[in-house]
Design a protein around this motif. Structure first.
Motif, PDB file in Angstrom:
ATOM      1  N   THR A 125       0.859  -1.305  -0.056  1.00 46.14           N
ATOM      2  CA  THR A 125      -0.004   0.110   0.132  1.00 46.14           C
ATOM      3  C   THR A 125       0.917   1.299   0.145  1.00 46.14           C
ATOM      4  N   VAL A 126       2.061   1.315   0.862  1.00 46.23           N
ATOM      5  CA  VAL A 126       2.839   2.317   0.695  1.00 46.23           C
ATOM      6  C   VAL A 126       4.130   2.338  -0.185  1.00 46.23           C
ATOM      7  N   GLY A 127       3.902   1.219  -1.247  1.00 39.78           N
ATOM      8  CA  GLY A 127       4.738   1.253  -2.392  1.00 39.78           C
ATOM      9  C   GLY A 127       6.018   0.395  -2.123  1.00 39.78           C
ATOM     10  N   LEU A 128       6.104  -0.654  -0.916  1.00 42.50           N
ATOM     11  CA  LEU A 128       7.290  -1.186  -0.702  1.00 42.50           C
ATOM     12  C   LEU A 128       6.878  -2.785  -0.817  1.00 42.50           C
ATOM     13  N   ARG A 129       8.126  -3.060  -1.684  1.00 40.87           N
ATOM     14  CA  ARG A 129       7.925  -4.620  -2.118  1.00 40.87           C
ATOM     15  C   ARG A 129       8.723  -5.452  -1.048  1.00 40.87           C
ATOM     16  N   LEU A 130       8.114  -5.725   0.099  1.00 41.09           N
ATOM     17  CA  LEU A 130       8.509  -6.224   1.113  1.00 41.09           C
ATOM     18  C   LEU A 130       7.818  -7.650   1.514  1.00 41.09           C
ATOM     19  N   LYS A 131       8.364  -8.791   1.514  1.00 42.74           N
ATOM     20  CA  LYS A 131       7.794  -9.859   1.928  1.00 42.74           C
ATOM     21  C   LYS A 131       8.238 -10.339   3.307  1.00 42.74           C
ATOM     22  N   LEU A 132       7.168 -10.008   4.320  1.00 44.93           N
ATOM     23  CA  LEU A 132       7.814 -10.444   5.778  1.00 44.93           C
ATOM     24  C   LEU A 132       7.036 -11.572   6.348  1.00 44.93           C
ATOM     25  N   GLU A 133       7.584 -12.366   6.681  1.00 42.84           N
ATOM     26  CA  GLU A 133       6.958 -13.508   7.523  1.00 42.84           C
ATOM     27  C   GLU A 133       7.877 -13.649   8.928  1.00 42.84           C
ATOM     28  N   LEU A 134       6.955 -13.922   9.898  1.00 46.24           N
ATOM     29  CA  LEU A 134       7.369 -14.088  11.241  1.00 46.24           C
ATOM     30  C   LEU A 134       7.244 -15.639  11.644  1.00 46.24           C
ATOM     31  N   VAL A 135       8.202 -16.599  11.780  1.00 46.39           N
ATOM     32  CA  VAL A 135       8.173 -17.729  11.891  1.00 46.39           C
ATOM     33  C   VAL A 135       8.521 -18.117  13.430  1.00 46.39           C
ATOM     34  N   PRO A 136       7.737 -19.265  13.966  1.00 48.67           N
ATOM     35  CA  PRO A 136       8.052 -19.743  15.116  1.00 48.67           C
ATOM     36  C   PRO A 136       9.703 -20.355  15.417  1.00 48.67           C
ATOM     37  N   GLU A 147      16.359 -15.387   8.294  1.00 49.62           N
ATOM     38  CA  GLU A 147      16.593 -15.505   6.905  1.00 49.62           C
ATOM     39  C   GLU A 147      16.003 -14.087   6.151  1.00 49.62           C
ATOM     40  N   GLN A 148      17.143 -13.821   5.092  1.00 43.46           N
ATOM     41  CA  GLN A 148      16.685 -12.840   4.409  1.00 43.46           C
ATOM     42  C   GLN A 148      17.453 -12.732   2.903  1.00 43.46           C
ATOM     43  N   SER A 149      16.864 -11.979   2.130  1.00 45.74           N
ATOM     44  CA  SER A 149      17.423 -12.027   0.698  1.00 45.74           C
ATOM     45  C   SER A 149      18.667 -10.815   0.695  1.00 45.74           C
ATOM     46  N   ALA A 150      19.142 -10.708  -0.215  1.00 46.71           N
ATOM     47  CA  ALA A 150      20.399  -9.694  -0.054  1.00 46.71           C
ATOM     48  C   ALA A 150      19.965  -8.216   0.055  1.00 46.71           C
ATOM     49  N   ALA A 151      18.614  -7.776  -0.566  1.00 50.03           N
ATOM     50  CA  ALA A 151      18.028  -6.424  -0.244  1.00 50.03           C
ATOM     51  C   ALA A 151      17.592  -6.188   1.290  1.00 50.03           C
ATOM     52  N   VAL A 179      12.949   5.620   3.091  1.00 48.72           N
ATOM     53  CA  VAL A 179      12.061   6.063   2.088  1.00 48.72           C
ATOM     54  C   VAL A 179      12.624   6.315   0.858  1.00 48.72           C
ATOM     55  N   GLY A 180      11.952   5.593  -0.472  1.00 47.83           N
ATOM     56  CA  GLY A 180      12.409   5.177  -1.617  1.00 47.83           C
ATOM     57  C   GLY A 180      13.132   4.018  -1.852  1.00 47.83           C
ATOM     58  N   PHE A 181      13.051   2.982  -0.974  1.00 50.50           N
ATOM     59  CA  PHE A 181      13.634   1.720  -1.100  1.00 50.50           C
ATOM     60  C   PHE A 181      12.661   1.098  -2.256  1.00 50.50           C
ATOM     61  N   ALA A 182      13.567   0.655  -3.189  1.00 53.33           N
ATOM     62  CA  ALA A 182      12.738   0.222  -4.506  1.00 53.33           C
ATOM     63  C   ALA A 182      12.937  -1.232  -4.542  1.00 53.33           C
ATOM     64  N   GLU A 183      13.660  -1.686  -4.163  1.00 58.96           N
ATOM     65  CA  GLU A 183      14.076  -3.141  -4.267  1.00 58.96           C
ATOM     66  C   GLU A 183      12.916  -4.174  -3.752  1.00 58.96           C
ATOM     67  N   ALA A 184      12.876  -5.476  -4.243  1.00 58.30           N
ATOM     68  CA  ALA A 184      12.055  -6.324  -3.428  1.00 58.30           C
ATOM     69  C   ALA A 184      12.926  -7.041  -2.533  1.00 58.30           C
ATOM     70  N   ALA A 185      12.246  -7.340  -1.503  1.00 59.96           N
ATOM     71  CA  ALA A 185      12.980  -8.136  -0.214  1.00 59.96           C
ATOM     72  C   ALA A 185      12.139  -9.109   0.505  1.00 59.96           C
TER      73      ALA A 185
END
Length: 211
Positions: A125-136, A147-151, A179-185
Motif C-alpha cells: 500500500t505504501v509502495g514497498l515490495r517487502l515480503k515479511l514472515e514471522l516464523v516460530p 533469513e533474508q534476501s540480499a536486499a 524512503v525510496g527503497f525500491a528493491e524487492a526483499a
C-alpha cells in the motif's frame, strides 16, 4: 380565447413569414453564442435548438452535482492527474502500522501471529515490495532476522519496548526502511512458538532462554 387575450400585443397572424427572417436568425445566433456545441452556420430548427440547450444545461447540472458529492466525501477528482495507482503515505490495520518518520518508513508489527499476506498487503500500500514472515523459533532467536534476501540488509529491526517479548500485549516488532527503497526483499523474523508449534529454526543449545 380567454380573459388574458386582451394582453397579447402581437397576434399569430401578424408573425406569418417572420420565423426565417433576419431578426429571427440574429436572435437565434445570440441565444446559441454560449453553447460550445453550436455549429458555425445556424441551420438547426427551433425545436432542436431547445433540445440541445436543455441537454447542455443538464450536463452542466450533472457535473456540478458530481463535484459537490466528491467534495462532501473529502475527495478531489482531477482527471489526468492520477494516471497510475496511488501510493499511500501511511497504513494501519490490526496487524501493523506504517508511517514516515525522518526519511524512513517505520513499520510496527502489532500481531506477530497474523497471516503473512496481510503484512505484504500493508507494505504494498505504501509502495514497498517487502515480503515479511514471522516464523516460530526457539527462545534465543525471537525478534531476530533468521533469513533474508540480499536486499533485506537495508532494513533495521528492533522491538518496542526494547527487548520485550513479542507475544506479550504492547510489544511490537519495529522495522525501519529508507524512503525510496525500491528493491524487492524477503525477510523472516523469529517469533515465539505457540503451544504445540514446532520451531522453524532452533537456536543454540546454550543460548539465552534455551532449555
Amino acid at each position: 380565447m380567454n380573459e388574458l387575450s386582451p394582453l397579447a400585443r402581437v397576434r399569430d397572424e401578424e408573425l406569418a413569414g417572420q420565423a426565417s427572417g433576419a431578426g429571427a436568425r440574429a436572435l437565434l445566433t445570440d441565444l446559441l453564442a454560449t453553447d460550445p456545441d453550436s455549429p458555425a452556420e445556424i441551420t438547426t430548427p427551433a425545436w432542436d435548438v431547445r433540445s440541445r440547450r436543455r441537454g447542455w444545461w443538464a450536463r452542466r447540472l450533472l457535473v456540478t452535482v458530481v463535484a459537490a458529492a466528491a467534495l462532501a466525501a473529502g475527495t478531489l477528482i482531477v482527471p489526468g492527474v492520477l494516471t497510475g495507482p496511488a501510493t499511500a503515505v501511511s497504513y494501519t490495520s490490526d496487524e501493523l502500522d506504517i508511517t514516515q518518520v525522518d526519511g524512513q518508513w517505520v513499520a510496527r508489527i502489532k500481531d506477530p501471529y497474523a497471516e503473512h499476506e496481510k503484512y505484504t498487503r500493508g507494505f504494498s500500500t505504501v509502495g514497498l515490495r517487502l515480503k515479511l514472515e514471522l516464523v516460530p523459533v526457539s527462545p534465543s532467536q525471537v525478534g531476530m532476522v533468521v533469513e533474508q534476501s540480499a536486499a533485506g540488509g537495508a532494513l533495521r529491526v528492533g522491538r518496542e519496548p526494547e527487548n520485550c517479548a513479542l507475544e506479550t500485549p504492547g510489544c511490537a516488532l519495529v522495522i525501519r526502511i529508507p524512503v525510496g527503497f525500491a528493491e524487492a526483499a524477503d525477510v523472516k523474523f523469529g517469533r515465539g512458538a505457540r503451544p504445540g508449534e514446532g520451531y522453524a529454526l532452533p537456536g543454540p543449545a546454550n543460548g539465552p532462554g534455551e532449555p
